[in-house]
Design a protein around this motif. Sequence first.
Motif, PDB file in Angstrom:
ATOM      1  N   ASP A  56       0.847  -1.194   0.000  1.00  9.40           N
ATOM      2  CA  ASP A  56       0.000   0.000   0.000  1.00  9.40           C
ATOM      3  C   ASP A  56       0.882   1.244   0.000  1.00  9.40           C
ATOM      4  O   ASP A  56       2.105   1.151  -0.094  1.00  9.40           O
ATOM      5  CB  ASP A  56      -0.969  -0.021   1.195  1.00  9.40           C
ATOM      6  CG  ASP A  56      -0.249   0.038   2.542  1.00  9.40           C
ATOM      7  OD1 ASP A  56       0.931   0.480   2.593  1.00  9.40           O
ATOM      8  OD2 ASP A  56      -0.859  -0.341   3.552  1.00  9.40           O
ATOM      9  N   GLU A  57       0.258   2.415   0.129  1.00 11.46           N
ATOM     10  CA  GLU A  57       1.028   3.657  -0.050  1.00 11.46           C
ATOM     11  C   GLU A  57       2.054   3.864   1.071  1.00 11.46           C
ATOM     12  O   GLU A  57       3.145   4.364   0.822  1.00 11.46           O
ATOM     13  CB  GLU A  57       0.090   4.858  -0.185  1.00 11.46           C
ATOM     14  CG  GLU A  57      -0.807   5.094   1.022  1.00 11.46           C
ATOM     15  CD  GLU A  57      -1.884   6.131   0.730  1.00 11.46           C
ATOM     16  OE1 GLU A  57      -2.336   6.210  -0.425  1.00 11.46           O
ATOM     17  OE2 GLU A  57      -2.272   6.848   1.674  1.00 11.46           O
ATOM     18  N   ILE A  58       1.704   3.489   2.270  1.00 10.31           N
ATOM     19  CA  ILE A  58       2.650   3.657   3.374  1.00 10.31           C
ATOM     20  C   ILE A  58       3.848   2.713   3.189  1.00 10.31           C
ATOM     21  O   ILE A  58       5.006   3.090   3.392  1.00 10.31           O
ATOM     22  CB  ILE A  58       1.960   3.366   4.736  1.00 10.31           C
ATOM     23  CG1 ILE A  58       0.785   4.335   4.958  1.00 10.31           C
ATOM     24  CG2 ILE A  58       2.961   3.471   5.868  1.00 10.31           C
ATOM     25  CD1 ILE A  58       1.176   5.785   5.082  1.00 10.31           C
ATOM     26  N   GLU A  59       3.546   1.505   2.771  1.00 13.05           N
ATOM     27  CA  GLU A  59       4.630   0.541   2.527  1.00 13.05           C
ATOM     28  C   GLU A  59       5.497   0.979   1.350  1.00 13.05           C
ATOM     29  O   GLU A  59       6.717   0.810   1.369  1.00 13.05           O
ATOM     30  CB  GLU A  59       4.030  -0.849   2.272  1.00 13.05           C
ATOM     31  CG  GLU A  59       3.380  -1.437   3.509  1.00 13.05           C
ATOM     32  CD  GLU A  59       2.541  -2.683   3.216  1.00 13.05           C
ATOM     33  OE1 GLU A  59       2.427  -3.515   4.118  1.00 13.05           O
ATOM     34  OE2 GLU A  59       1.995  -2.813   2.103  1.00 13.05           O
ATOM     35  N   LEU A  60       4.852   1.561   0.339  1.00  9.31           N
ATOM     36  CA  LEU A  60       5.625   2.056  -0.807  1.00  9.31           C
ATOM     37  C   LEU A  60       6.540   3.197  -0.368  1.00  9.31           C
ATOM     38  O   LEU A  60       7.703   3.273  -0.769  1.00  9.31           O
ATOM     39  CB  LEU A  60       4.675   2.525  -1.921  1.00  9.31           C
ATOM     40  CG  LEU A  60       5.367   3.050  -3.179  1.00  9.31           C
ATOM     41  CD1 LEU A  60       6.186   1.954  -3.862  1.00  9.31           C
ATOM     42  CD2 LEU A  60       4.342   3.623  -4.171  1.00  9.31           C
ATOM     43  N   GLN A  61       6.005   4.059   0.485  1.00  9.49           N
ATOM     44  CA  GLN A  61       6.818   5.163   0.998  1.00  9.49           C
ATOM     45  C   GLN A  61       8.032   4.626   1.758  1.00  9.49           C
ATOM     46  O   GLN A  61       9.150   5.104   1.566  1.00  9.49           O
ATOM     47  CB  GLN A  61       5.968   6.042   1.915  1.00  9.49           C
ATOM     48  CG  GLN A  61       6.674   7.309   2.370  1.00  9.49           C
ATOM     49  CD  GLN A  61       5.823   8.133   3.322  1.00  9.49           C
ATOM     50  OE1 GLN A  61       5.130   7.591   4.170  1.00  9.49           O
ATOM     51  NE2 GLN A  61       5.873   9.438   3.178  1.00  9.49           N
ATOM     52  N   GLN A  62       7.812   3.606   2.560  1.00  4.44           N
ATOM     53  CA  GLN A  62       8.929   3.006   3.293  1.00  4.44           C
ATOM     54  C   GLN A  62       9.940   2.376   2.344  1.00  4.44           C
ATOM     55  O   GLN A  62      11.151   2.498   2.529  1.00  4.44           O
ATOM     56  CB  GLN A  62       8.405   1.923   4.254  1.00  4.44           C
ATOM     57  CG  GLN A  62       7.623   2.478   5.432  1.00  4.44           C
ATOM     58  CD  GLN A  62       6.903   1.381   6.211  1.00  4.44           C
ATOM     59  OE1 GLN A  62       6.790   0.250   5.761  1.00  4.44           O
ATOM     60  NE2 GLN A  62       6.406   1.736   7.386  1.00  4.44           N
TER      61      GLN A  62
END
Length: 225
Positions: free
Chosen positions: A74-80
């Motif tokens: 998801d977007e948070i994981e992609l950011q990480q």
Amino acid sequence: MASFSGYNPQSHSPSPSAPPMPNPQAPSSSQPHYSQPPHWHGSSYGHSSFPPGTHPDVIRSFQMVDRDRSGYIDEIELQQALSSGYQRFSLRTIRLLMFLFKNPSSPLGIGPNEFAALWSCLGQWRAIFERFDRDRSGKIDSMELKDALYSLGYAVPPSVLQVLISKYDDRSGRRVELNFDSFVECGMIVKGLTEKFKEKDPRYTGSATLTYDAFLSMIIPFLVA
Ligand SMILES: [Ca+2]
């Protein structure tokens, strides 16, 4: 009637003239490596594995954040996954990247193929960023941005460039300079919207006729990504 003459019709398939070279050295942990040839979108969707030849760093970054092993992030994981060391991405840029790279038929997030395509695309933007940061300030000012976009085939008029770069003015009185995150966001907006426009202007005249509906559908995803 909408008119836009900012792109160079002679260069309707922009790509950097010197894509980043694959790094034959052993990967270091401090910097991400981008080993795939540049893509805008992945060549195939819906596969749950990485394309052949994907750099192990890319796979490792994905797997590190895909903690539930669903094969999607998801977007948070992609950011990480993308924000390592020198290169931190705002959630706004991450959402834009999700919009541009996500397989529309997959509601689950970014899969391995899309992630690999996104990673190599960012490597392409990183090389452009470094090439056009002529004063080695580590940031891109408006002139450097103009030249970078021009090299990609986007002759953005000064008035439009001014509107674009003013979005990053922190009101400190200093001249506006973009970090890599903001540079990617700017580049993706110009590239993405230009390509949307070109779909309505297939003969590259610089003008297109489009309905209100089509106009809003084109713009809104870039505004509220
Ligand atoms: Ca600079």
